[in-house]
Each structure stands twice: as C-alpha cells, then as structure tokens.
Design a protein around this motif. Structure first.
Motif, PDB file in Angstrom:
ATOM      1  N   ARG A 199       0.816  -1.229   0.000  1.00 57.63           N
ATOM      2  CA  ARG A 199       0.000   0.000   0.000  1.00 57.63           C
ATOM      3  C   ARG A 199       0.846   1.273   0.000  1.00 57.63           C
ATOM      4  N   LEU A 200       2.105   1.149  -0.313  1.00 58.06           N
ATOM      5  CA  LEU A 200       2.993   2.316  -0.229  1.00 58.06           C
ATOM      6  C   LEU A 200       2.492   3.476  -1.082  1.00 58.06           C
ATOM      7  N   ARG A 201       1.948   3.171  -2.252  1.00 64.98           N
ATOM      8  CA  ARG A 201       1.495   4.217  -3.170  1.00 64.98           C
ATOM      9  C   ARG A 201       0.327   5.020  -2.611  1.00 64.98           C
ATOM     10  N   GLU A 202      -0.314   4.532  -1.550  1.00 61.38           N
ATOM     11  CA  GLU A 202      -1.463   5.232  -0.967  1.00 61.38           C
ATOM     12  C   GLU A 202      -1.067   6.354  -0.016  1.00 61.38           C
ATOM     13  N   LEU A 203       0.212   6.438   0.354  1.00 68.64           N
ATOM     14  CA  LEU A 203       0.629   7.470   1.290  1.00 68.64           C
ATOM     15  C   LEU A 203       0.419   8.858   0.699  1.00 68.64           C
ATOM     16  N   ASP A 212       8.227   0.160 -13.109  1.00 67.40           N
ATOM     17  CA  ASP A 212       8.486   1.381 -12.349  1.00 67.40           C
ATOM     18  C   ASP A 212       8.958   1.097 -10.930  1.00 67.40           C
ATOM     19  N   ASN A 213       9.422   2.153 -10.300  1.00 67.70           N
ATOM     20  CA  ASN A 213       9.642   2.173  -8.858  1.00 67.70           C
ATOM     21  C   ASN A 213       8.700   3.195  -8.237  1.00 67.70           C
ATOM     22  N   VAL A 214       8.048   2.821  -7.142  1.00 69.13           N
ATOM     23  CA  VAL A 214       7.270   3.753  -6.326  1.00 69.13           C
ATOM     24  C   VAL A 214       8.186   4.230  -5.212  1.00 69.13           C
ATOM     25  N   ILE A 215       8.323   5.545  -5.070  1.00 69.37           N
ATOM     26  CA  ILE A 215       9.264   6.110  -4.103  1.00 69.37           C
ATOM     27  C   ILE A 215       8.558   7.111  -3.207  1.00 69.37           C
ATOM     28  N   VAL A 216       8.697   6.934  -1.907  1.00 68.70           N
ATOM     29  CA  VAL A 216       8.195   7.887  -0.928  1.00 68.70           C
ATOM     30  C   VAL A 216       9.366   8.750  -0.469  1.00 68.70           C
ATOM     31  N   PHE A 217       9.217  10.060  -0.595  1.00 72.60           N
ATOM     32  CA  PHE A 217      10.199  11.025  -0.109  1.00 72.60           C
ATOM     33  C   PHE A 217       9.687  11.576   1.222  1.00 72.60           C
ATOM     34  N   ASN A 221       6.843  13.925   2.212  1.00 70.51           N
ATOM     35  CA  ASN A 221       6.833  15.098   1.323  1.00 70.51           C
ATOM     36  C   ASN A 221       6.075  14.807   0.036  1.00 70.51           C
ATOM     37  N   SER A 222       6.328  13.635  -0.557  1.00 69.88           N
ATOM     38  CA  SER A 222       5.676  13.270  -1.813  1.00 69.88           C
ATOM     39  C   SER A 222       5.781  11.774  -2.028  1.00 69.88           C
ATOM     40  N   VAL A 223       4.890  11.249  -2.881  1.00 65.80           N
ATOM     41  CA  VAL A 223       4.931   9.853  -3.327  1.00 65.80           C
ATOM     42  C   VAL A 223       4.971   9.898  -4.849  1.00 65.80           C
ATOM     43  N   GLU A 224       6.024   9.336  -5.444  1.00 64.62           N
ATOM     44  CA  GLU A 224       6.251   9.485  -6.877  1.00 64.62           C
ATOM     45  C   GLU A 224       6.552   8.134  -7.516  1.00 64.62           C
ATOM     46  N   ARG A 225       6.329   8.072  -8.823  1.00 62.32           N
ATOM     47  CA  ARG A 225       6.588   6.839  -9.564  1.00 62.32           C
ATOM     48  C   ARG A 225       7.436   7.155 -10.779  1.00 62.32           C
ATOM     49  N   TYR A 226       8.497   6.365 -10.984  1.00 66.56           N
ATOM     50  CA  TYR A 226       9.425   6.589 -12.081  1.00 66.56           C
ATOM     51  C   TYR A 226       9.680   5.278 -12.820  1.00 66.56           C
ATOM     52  N   ARG A 227       9.838   5.382 -14.136  1.00 70.71           N
ATOM     53  CA  ARG A 227      10.390   4.259 -14.886  1.00 70.71           C
ATOM     54  C   ARG A 227      11.771   3.959 -14.328  1.00 70.71           C
ATOM     55  N   LYS A 228      12.101   2.681 -14.209  1.00 70.59           N
ATOM     56  CA  LYS A 228      13.381   2.321 -13.586  1.00 70.59           C
ATOM     57  C   LYS A 228      14.576   2.906 -14.326  1.00 70.59           C
ATOM     58  N   GLU A 229      14.479   2.982 -15.665  1.00 64.62           N
ATOM     59  CA  GLU A 229      15.610   3.501 -16.422  1.00 64.62           C
ATOM     60  C   GLU A 229      15.673   5.031 -16.391  1.00 64.62           C
ATOM     61  N   LYS A 230      14.641   5.693 -15.820  1.00 61.31           N
ATOM     62  CA  LYS A 230      14.619   7.157 -15.755  1.00 61.31           C
ATOM     63  C   LYS A 230      14.620   7.661 -14.325  1.00 61.31           C
ATOM     64  N   LEU A 282      11.493   5.445   0.893  1.00 62.36           N
ATOM     65  CA  LEU A 282      10.901   4.116   0.888  1.00 62.36           C
ATOM     66  C   LEU A 282      10.668   3.734  -0.566  1.00 62.36           C
ATOM     67  N   VAL A 283      11.121   2.548  -0.964  1.00 64.49           N
ATOM     68  CA  VAL A 283      11.082   2.166  -2.378  1.00 64.49           C
ATOM     69  C   VAL A 283      10.502   0.764  -2.541  1.00 64.49           C
ATOM     70  N   THR A 284       9.613   0.627  -3.540  1.00 59.19           N
ATOM     71  CA  THR A 284       9.115  -0.678  -3.935  1.00 59.19           C
ATOM     72  C   THR A 284       8.841  -0.665  -5.438  1.00 59.19           C
ATOM     73  N   CYS A 285       8.358  -1.782  -5.959  1.00 61.46           N
ATOM     74  CA  CYS A 285       8.044  -1.872  -7.386  1.00 61.46           C
ATOM     75  C   CYS A 285       6.615  -1.425  -7.653  1.00 61.46           C
ATOM     76  N   GLY A 286       6.355  -0.998  -8.893  1.00 55.76           N
ATOM     77  CA  GLY A 286       5.008  -0.588  -9.262  1.00 55.76           C
ATOM     78  C   GLY A 286       4.882  -0.423 -10.761  1.00 55.76           C
ATOM     79  N   GLY A 287       3.724   0.081 -11.178  1.00 57.06           N
ATOM     80  CA  GLY A 287       3.501   0.320 -12.598  1.00 57.06           C
ATOM     81  C   GLY A 287       3.094  -0.937 -13.342  1.00 57.06           C
ATOM     82  N   THR A 288       3.485  -1.004 -14.611  1.00 60.66           N
ATOM     83  CA  THR A 288       3.089  -2.096 -15.500  1.00 60.66           C
ATOM     84  C   THR A 288       3.961  -3.324 -15.293  1.00 60.66           C
TER      85      THR A 288
END
Length: 229
Positions: free
Chosen positions: A148-152, A215-220, A173-182, A199-205
């Motif tokens: 549930r990290l993306r829900e923060l 992707d990676n879901v990242i909590v700052f 501060n923020s919850v963001e999602r990035y392509r792993k290569e970007k 805090l980092v976990t996997c997400g996206g497609t």
C-alpha cells in the motif's frame, strides 16, 4: 423410367481419441500459466534500482565531507530496527540489505517478505542524508510489506525505531513513480540537504519474465522530530 438409387449418406469423420497424457506431468490451464509467470517474476526481480542507471550506490551514498547544518534534528548513526506507518497499517521489522548480483539494491528474502530492508551502505534513518528502506509489494501468497505504499499522502507520518531506542519521526513530502531507467538518481540518493528517508518498492506495469515491474514507487520524507522509546 426407373428412379435412380438414393445417394448414400456422407460418412461422418471419426473423432480421434485424445493423445495419452505424458507420465509424470499434468496439463495446466493457460490462465494459470500466466499467473505463475507473474509470480515467478515477482520472486526473481528485486527493487531494480542501480543496475539500469549504471552508477555505484555505495559511492553516491558517501555524502559530502562538510558537517550538516543544524537547522533541523540530526541523529548519530544507529541501525534501524522497526518501521511503523500508521496510515497504511505497516508495522514491520527491518533487516539490513546490500547489493544484488546485478548491482541493484537487494530486497529481503521471500521468506521474510513482510519485513523491510534498510540499505546498510547508506545513512541510518535520522542521520544526515537519505536513508533508504526497500520492500516487496506482493508475492504469490498475497500482499507484502509495501503493498500500500502508493497510498501514502504528503503530511503523513513514518516512524523508525533504532537500536539506540531513539525513534526517528519523518513526514511524507511526496509519493512518486518513475520508470526504472529514468530514475532521478541524484534527487533520490544524493540529496544531503537534511536527514531524510526514501521508501522504495516496485510498481507500474508488469513486464513479465525476469523484467518485473516497469516502475519504482518512491516515498520522499523528511525528519521532523525524535522521541525516546
């Protein structure tokens, strides 16, 4: 005139018997095969940060040589023991992880998928710089620690209990999602402006196979206070 004899009916084709099953194997439905492939991928793919971007995490986590400013709380190094995120009902032990064989950050072993992993080559939570904690999103048995990290949401609290019995209190501060290569490497791992947490976990497609999620879901989050246990 004599009528012609009736046309004999066209014989129906004989249905061939099904081939005998191969001994020792059972037929598996295609849908189940797809599910199995997804879950195999979850087991074989880590968080996936590091290898795709071609940098050495140990080097970037060294931080600056100058001492930190004292405009905010800064704690001495102390290994994290337990993570608590009330908003998404996380209360999990923390173990130490290093680098995987491909140079990405390793994740906790699957038999400990409900535990979080602190990257031991970086700052400890509350220390000057960005502490990194990773975790699985899910496994074939269901959700894992960071499902549930993306829900923060910004403003919510994260607490990390350390071995010195000090609890580092962070604010999202923020919850963001990035392509792993970007992945914005410097922003995620090189921000030494204050004590912070990632805090980092996997997400996206789901990409399938050994590629895992796209992707990676990242909590700052930033340190806003401390308290004794």
């Amino acid at each position: 005139m004599q009528a012609p004899p009736p046309t004999p009916p066209t014989p129906r084709p004989k249905r061939l018997p099904p081939p005998p099953p191969v001994r020792g194997r059972r037929a598996v439905p295609l849908g189940l095969i797809a599910v199995l492939l997804v879950f195999v991928g979850l087991f074989t793919v880590g968080v996936g940060v590091g290898a795709a971007t071609g940098f050495d995490l140990r080097e970037i986590f060294r931080g600056p040589d100058k001492p930190p400013p004292r405009d905010f709380p800064v704690l001495e190094p102390s290994r994290p023991k337990r993570l608590r995120i009330p908003a998404i009902e996380v209360a999990a032990p923390i173990l130490t992880v290093g680098l995987a064989d491909d140079g990405s950050v390793a994740v906790p072993p699957l038999n400990r998928h409900n535990e979080a992993g602190w990257f031991g080559a970086g700052p400890t939570p509350g220390q000057y710089g960005p502490a990194l904690i990773v975790g699985h999103a899910d496994t074939r048995t269901g959700p894992s620690v960071f499902y549930r990290l993306r829900e923060l949401k910004p403003g919510q609290r994260i607490e990390v209990l350390r071995e010195d019995d000090e609890t580092a209190v962070f604010q999202v501060n923020s919850v963001e999602r990035y392509r792993k290569e970007k992945l914005p490497v410097q922003r995620v791992y090189g921000d030494y402006s204050r004590p912070s947490l990632r805090l980092v976990t996997c997400g996206g497609t789901w990409l399938g196979g050994d590629r895992g999620y796209a992707d990676n879901v990242i909590v700052f989050a930033s340190l806003i206070g401390t308290r004794k246990r």
